[in-house]
Design a protein around this motif. Structure first.
Motif, short mmCIF file in Angstrom:
data_model
loop_
_atom_site.label_atom_id
_atom_site.label_comp_id
_atom_site.label_asym_id
_atom_site.label_seq_id
_atom_site.Cartn_x
_atom_site.Cartn_y
_atom_site.Cartn_z
N TYR A 74 0.87 -1.14 0.04
CA TYR A 74 0.02 0.15 -0.10
C TYR A 74 0.74 1.20 -0.05
CZ TYR A 74 0.98 -1.12 4.73
OH TYR A 74 1.48 -1.65 6.00
N CYS A 75 2.26 1.18 0.05
CA CYS A 75 3.04 2.32 0.60
C CYS A 75 3.69 3.18 -0.76
CB CYS A 75 3.88 1.92 1.76
SG CYS A 75 4.92 3.36 2.26
N GLN A 111 9.93 9.82 12.44
CA GLN A 111 9.28 8.78 11.83
C GLN A 111 10.10 8.42 10.22
OE1 GLN A 111 5.47 8.64 9.16
NE2 GLN A 111 4.85 7.72 10.98
N LYS A 164 2.86 0.13 13.98
CA LYS A 164 1.44 -0.23 13.82
C LYS A 164 1.72 -1.79 13.20
CE LYS A 164 -0.37 4.24 12.24
NZ LYS A 164 -1.49 4.88 11.29
N GLU A 166 -1.06 -2.90 11.54
CA GLU A 166 -1.74 -2.39 10.12
C GLU A 166 -3.05 -3.43 10.10
OE1 GLU A 166 -0.54 0.05 9.23
OE2 GLU A 166 1.75 0.01 9.19
N ILE A 204 -4.99 -0.04 9.40
CA ILE A 204 -5.56 0.49 8.17
C ILE A 204 -7.07 -0.06 7.77
CG2 ILE A 204 -5.10 0.95 5.56
CD1 ILE A 204 -2.31 0.71 6.26
N PRO A 234 -7.64 5.54 7.18
CA PRO A 234 -8.10 4.97 5.96
C PRO A 234 -7.34 4.66 5.09
CG PRO A 234 -8.82 7.22 5.79
CD PRO A 234 -8.26 6.95 7.34
N PHE A 235 -7.13 3.59 4.21
CA PHE A 235 -6.35 3.09 3.28
C PHE A 235 -6.60 4.01 2.15
CE2 PHE A 235 -6.49 1.71 -1.15
CZ PHE A 235 -4.88 1.54 -1.24
N ILE A 236 -5.64 4.85 1.62
CA ILE A 236 -5.57 5.84 0.62
C ILE A 236 -4.38 5.47 -0.28
CG2 ILE A 236 -4.96 8.35 -0.22
CD1 ILE A 236 -5.37 9.00 2.61
N ALA A 238 -1.77 4.74 -3.24
CA ALA A 238 -0.71 5.47 -3.34
C ALA A 238 -0.04 5.14 -4.99
CB ALA A 238 0.59 5.15 -2.47
N ILE A 310 3.64 8.69 1.23
CA ILE A 310 3.23 7.30 1.69
C ILE A 310 1.87 7.19 0.83
CG2 ILE A 310 4.62 6.76 3.79
CD1 ILE A 310 2.40 7.36 5.50
N TYR A 311 1.15 7.90 0.56
CA TYR A 311 -0.17 7.98 -0.13
C TYR A 311 -0.38 9.20 -0.86
CZ TYR A 311 -2.08 9.80 4.12
OH TYR A 311 -2.22 10.72 5.33
N1 5AD Z 1 -2.98 4.39 3.11
C1 5AD Z 1 -3.20 4.49 4.57
N2 5AD Z 1 -1.93 4.73 5.24
C2 5AD Z 1 -0.86 4.21 4.95
N3 5AD Z 1 0.28 3.87 5.59
C3 5AD Z 1 1.23 3.66 4.56
N4 5AD Z 1 0.62 3.69 3.51
C4 5AD Z 1 -0.48 3.82 3.59
C5 5AD Z 1 -1.75 4.00 2.62
N5 5AD Z 1 -1.51 3.87 1.36
C6 5AD Z 1 0.48 4.19 7.04
C7 5AD Z 1 0.84 2.69 7.74
C8 5AD Z 1 2.14 2.96 8.18
C9 5AD Z 1 2.12 4.51 8.35
C10 5AD Z 1 3.50 5.14 8.35
O1 5AD Z 1 1.45 4.91 7.24
O2 5AD Z 1 -0.30 2.40 8.56
O3 5AD Z 1 2.17 2.35 9.53
#
Ligand code: 5AD
Ligand code: SF4
Length: 340
Positions: A74-75, A111, A164, A166, A204, A234-236, A238, A310-311
């Motif tokens: 996801y990152c 971080q 986390k 996750e 997430i 929430p997941f976003i 990337a 990260i997103y």
């Molecule tokens: N969407 C949401 N959260 C994310 N993280 C990393 N990528 C994403 C994403 N695409 C969050 C993870 C990680 C933190 C640094 O950022 O939870 O632990």
């Protein structure tokens, strides 16, 4: 009242009063429709008021390296992505920490990606130099390390750690973390607690295949682990990641998860996450009204911040925005006791 609503209210009551509730009860609460969700948010708001009062805690975050050896699906800064990589020089990290302190904020969050260049020796040096600044609380968010290193950093002066989980679902965890094992991540969290860190986790919302029961299990795990800090976002999507085309996570589900976490882990610090604000207007305001009591402000210098994606479209929350949100929520800024 519909039968479903009745079940929801019954489950909510069980959880609120700490009766013997099950993961099914917790999942039922997370599945609440909009029409009945106010009861959940109000209950969480009441618990937050009882436990913490009206104070909102600020933290200053410095994203000091975007190098990462891992490839979480996801990152946006995963190792495989071709992006500008940076490591802030130590003096610039110290300078950013000074800005945080001058803004009246007592806690610095360091971080980074999982960056082995920041070896134990360098990390200890950085922590000690930061600690020389009177009255600063240091939170690390640098991923998985071994027990000895975590212990070394604690001894050098780090106070808190965010790592986390996750997701606690074995299936989802292994599907999105090609380099990690859930059991090892859990072990790290356990070590951090044993070493005496104020221990932080989080999850997430909206990972592929994730159900309300999965999220409920995460929250029960946070309780089991006696987590002190729990960040839920929430997941976003990337860009250029395996999950780039997946829909973003639900902000409504995220808010319900924050509220349920407040009911179950009453004394935990819960941030109104940047991810929530990125996806939804007034997302942080809504989180503050649903049990959250922390806001993280970004103090990464602009020339680096632009490469810590990260997103997509990640917002950087500044002091002015945060103060406005806190005021609109009818709360106040919690000043922290400085120890020196
Ligand atoms: N969407 C949401 N959260 C994310 N993280 C990393 N990528 C994403 C994403 N695409 C969050 C993870 C990680 C933190 C640094 O950022 O939870 O632990
Ligand atoms: Fe690296 Fe953390 Fe991103 Fe995973 S989530 S790729 S460990 S920075």
């Amino acid at each position: 009242m519909q039968a479903l609503d009745k079940d929801f209210l019954k489950a909510l009551e069980k959880i609120q009063y700490g009766k013997n509730y099950t993961v099914e009860d917790a999942a039922l609460v997370l599945e609440a429709e909009r029409e009945v969700s106010a009861a959940l948010f109000e209950a969480a708001d009441r618990v937050r008021e009882q436990v913490f009062g009206k104070g909102v805690y600020l933290r200053g975050i410095i994203e000091f390296s975007n190098h990462c050896q891992k490839n979480c699906h996801y990152c946006g800064i995963r190792a495989a992505n071709k992006i500008n990589r940076y490591r802030m020089p130590q003096e610039e990290i110290i300078e950013a920490a000074r800005h945080i302190k001058n803004a009246g904020i007592g806690t610095v969050v360091l971080q980074s990606g999982e960056d082995p260049w920041w070896n134990p020796e360098r990390m200890v040096q950085l922590i000690k130099n930061l600690k020389d600044m009177a009255g600063i609380t240091i939170t690390l968010s640098i991923g998985e390390r071994d027990f000895q290193e975590y212990a070394l950093f604690k001894k050098a002066g780090a106070d808190r750690f965010l790592l986390k989980i996750e997701t606690t679902s074995e299936k989802i965890f292994s599907a999105v973390h090609p380099d990690d094992q859930l059991s090892q991540r859990m072990k790290c969290s356990k070590w951090l607690g044993e070493i005496g860190y104020m221990n932080g986790s989080g999850c997430i919302i909206g990972l592929p295949g994730q159900t309300a029961t999965d999220i409920a299990s995460d929250i029960l795990w946070f309780k089991d682990m006696k987590m002190d800090m729990i960040g839920i976002g929430p997941f976003i999507p990337a860009q250029n990641t395996p999950l780039a085309n997946l829909a973003p996570g639900s902000t409504f589900m995220t808010l319900k998860a924050v509220a349920l976490t407040r009911l179950i882990c009453q004394k935990a610090f819960l941030p109104a996450t940047t991810a929530l604000e990125t996806l939804e207007d007034e997302g942080q305001l809504k989180a503050l009204k649903a049990g959250a009591n922390v806001i993280m402000l970004n103090f990464t210098p602009p020339q680096y911040k632009k490469d810590y994606n990260i997103y997509n479209n990640k917002k950087a929350i500044g002091l002015e925005n945060a103060l406005k949100t806190i005021e609109r929520a009818g709360r106040f800024l919690q000043m922290e006791v400085q120890n020196k």
